[in-house]
Design an enzyme around this catalytic site. Structure first.
Site, PDB file in Angstrom:
ATOM      1  N   LYS A   1      41.927  44.768  36.768  1.00 17.68           N
ATOM      2  CA  LYS A   1      41.052  43.794  37.419  1.00 17.68           C
ATOM      3  C   LYS A   1      40.064  44.546  38.317  1.00 17.68           C
ATOM      4  O   LYS A   1      40.307  44.777  39.502  1.00 17.68           O
ATOM      5  CB  LYS A   1      41.878  42.802  38.251  1.00 17.68           C
TER       6      LYS A   1
ATOM      7  N   SER B   1      38.075  36.026  32.189  1.00 14.62           N
ATOM      8  CA  SER B   1      38.714  35.642  33.436  1.00 14.62           C
ATOM      9  C   SER B   1      38.679  34.117  33.565  1.00 14.62           C
ATOM     10  O   SER B   1      39.269  33.425  32.753  1.00 14.62           O
ATOM     11  CB  SER B   1      38.057  36.346  34.617  1.00 14.62           C
TER      12      SER B   1
END
Length: 592
Positions: free
Chosen positions: A191, A389
């Site tokens: 991430k 995402s």
């Protein structure tokens, strides 16, 4: 003196009357222009569609009454209008070919380019021709132009061919100069979205994933150009390594990158030959704006709604203070999807997603509304340049997911970024703070200090809970175990072609493929599509006021001026207004 006041009064009244009359006349002229621009356009026999590759390309076209009134041409095209125009050109017997004029062209993604190129390839299947010409070609415009039957370049032109690079930049040290730090809580080794503000270089995990998807995109480009131009992939890579960009046009011909050199007037003669026109005859041309007014095949059969979800995913209240561009407002989208669920005329829905994510909370609300909708009718997701995402969050619960091979997707992970301005306020500006509180954590979120260790532990627990929910949503929607999702999650970004192998998507293809699948799930033999939310026409914009269009116009100019710095500047401006939990990919993939 009395006569003097009479004359002054008469002058004022005259000026007011003149202003009113001119205002009415101006309004009538604008309404007339708008009305004339919205009519159906007839197509002359032996016509050519002109596709001018210049400016930017976004997911969806938007009429801009402010630019229209000022007489300035829009600098942005919509992928939707381009695909529609190519399809109409294929089906219209009076249109004989497409002329591509390449310029400084900047698309939103290579997935959009891939969809456009596939549409041009489908156009050629009708037996019609495509001619491309450019004074110079960007790598993106050449990728498209290479599908043409003939590719020409100006004798002194340039063809950019250098491969792909991703060059993210990092603002941690720049912020530190102002006494600003960013505290981070995240889940997922891959991430990498916060790195721009919390690091000074790419993490190993981020470098790995960027390398994989960058090479994957380049391989798609190489294969497409190789097939069209009959040049080996090894040769194309060698040309990129040797900076073909600075080669002479003769070398470009020798290497089969182009078919010949011509000036603009000479290309017109070539087009006339294809149309069998005399030298003195005019070429009937249709620009992209003209094609929007060309009649299509009509609305036969049942309706399939295509709902566009484009931009940052935001909570309803944040719409007016964040994300200067297009946004996916959770409150608006949920309301619209609820209406489509209850609309008996709509038999299926295609959710067209082009988003790098945003608010995890807002994504959860849209996920729920998709769940409600699919209990009543099929919903298929069509992924554009990005559906990652939060963009993947709102997609994973659909009946079926279609992605382009070069779509950027996945990135199942979340984070929270919390700016600490105490250094700026106390050290740089000399601001002093004091405190009175009733409970241990009453001062949580104070501007006077960063979070302490205990407070960060609370935040980490909160973020972890959000990640587990995201992961479960994916597992339930994709019919996978939580353990299987964890293996491909951790915030990792995937290309569409790789996401297919790990069951994050069901099929590779464009919007047409998604519509066909929705029709099949709804058991429809004949169908047509309607776009939602319906974009306001120019007259509606005019009647509702020009403030929003004026802001969009100014924002577009700001984007042009700042270039690659636009996104981080907007991010820093809006960071305090974002939801604490973010589900988004790196803010700027920055592929060039």
């Amino acid at each position: 003196m009395k006569e003097f006041f009479k004359m002054v009064f008469a002058t004022i009244v005259g000026i007011l009357l003149f202003g009113v009359i001119m205002g009415i006349f101006g309004m009538m002229c604008i309404v007339g222009m708008v009305a004339s621009s919205s009519g159906v356009k007839s197509v002359d026999d032996n016509s050519v569609m002109v596709l001018n590759l210049s400016g930017t390309m976004e997911e969806r076209s938007q009429s801009d009454v402010y630019a229209f009134v000022l007489g300035s041409s829009p600098s942005s095209m919509g992928l939707d209008e381009i695909l529609s125009a190519i399809k109409k050109a294929k089906e219209n017997e009076d249109i004989k070919g497409i002329y591509i004029e390449a310029g400084m062209f900047s698309p939103d993604s290579y997935a959009s380019l891939q969809a456009m190129r596939n549409a041009l390839a489908d156009f050629k299947k009708s037996g019609k021709w495509i001619i491309a010409y450019g004074d110079s070609y960007t790598q993106a415009s050449y990728y498209l132009a290479s599908i043409a039957d003939k590719v020409y370049i100006n004798p002194e032109g340039m063809l950019d061919w250098h491969g792909l690079a991703s060059e993210p930049f990092f603002l941690k040290d720049a912020l530190a100069k102002f006494g600003v730090k960013v505290q981070l809580s995240k889940v997922g080794a891959y991430k990498s979205a916060p790195e721009m503000l919390t690091a000074d270089k790419m993490s190993d995990a981020n470098r790995e994933q960027v390398s994989v998807y960058l090479n994957g995109i380049w391989e798609n480009i190489l294969k497409a150009v190789s097939d069209s131009r009959k040049i080996s992939i090894d040769s194309l890579n060698a040309y990129a390594d040797r900076m073909l960009t600075f080669s002479t046009t003769k070398e470009l011909i020798d290497k089969k990158m182009v078919d010949g050199v011509m000036y603009t007037d000479e290309v017109k003669k070539e087009v006339k030959k294809l149309l069998k026109l005399g030298e003195d005859e005019q070429i009937p041309q249709l620009l992209l704006a003209d094609m929007s007014a060309v009649k299509d095949n009509g609305n036969d059969g049942e309706q399939i709604a295509v709902y566009y979800a484009v931009g940052d995913i935001v909570d309803g209240g944040a719409r007016n203070i964040t994300s200067s561009g297009a946004v996916i407002d959770a409150q608006v989208v949920c309301r619209d999807l609820a209406k489509l669920a209850e609309d008996d005329d709509v038999k299926a829905v295609v959710l067209r997603v082009n988003s790098g994510g945003g608010s995890a909370y807002a994504s959860e609300q849209i996920w729920h509304q998709v769940d409600v909708l699919k209990k009543k009718k099929p919903i298929v997701v069509s992924m554009g340049g990005m559906a990652a995402s939060g963009g993947y969050y709102i997609s994973c619960n659909s009946n079926w997911i279609v992605a382009e091979p070069t779509t950027i997707t996945g990135s199942i992970g979340i984070f929270g970024m919390f700016p600490d301005y105490s250094g700026l306020l106390k050290e740089k500006l000399g601001v002093k703070f004091d405190e009175v509180k009733t409970n241990k954590n009453s001062g949580f979120g104070s501007m006077a200090r960063p979070f302490n260790e205990e407070e960060m532990s609370y935040l980490n627990t909160y973020i972890d809970r959000g990640y587990k929910l995201f992961r479960k949503r994916v597992a339930d929607g994709r019919k996978l175990s939580v353990e299987a999702v964890e293996e491909i999650a951790q915030g990792r970004v995937w290309l569409g072609q790789d996401a297919l192998k790990i069951k994050l998507v069901d099929q590779l293809g464009g919007l047409d493929a998604a519509v066909a699948k929705a029709a099949k799930l709804a058991k429809l033999d004949t169908y047509y599509t309607s776009d939602y939310p319906q974009a306001p026409d120019m007259l509606s914009q005019l009647l509702s006021g020009m403030e929003e269009n004026h802001n969009n116009y100014l924002d577009e100019k700001l984007h042009d001026a700042l270039g690659e710095l636009y996104e981080p500047v907007m991010l820093l401006r809006d960071i305090n207004h974002h939801n604490a939990i973010q589900a988004r990919i790196p803010f700027i993939p920055n592929i060039r």
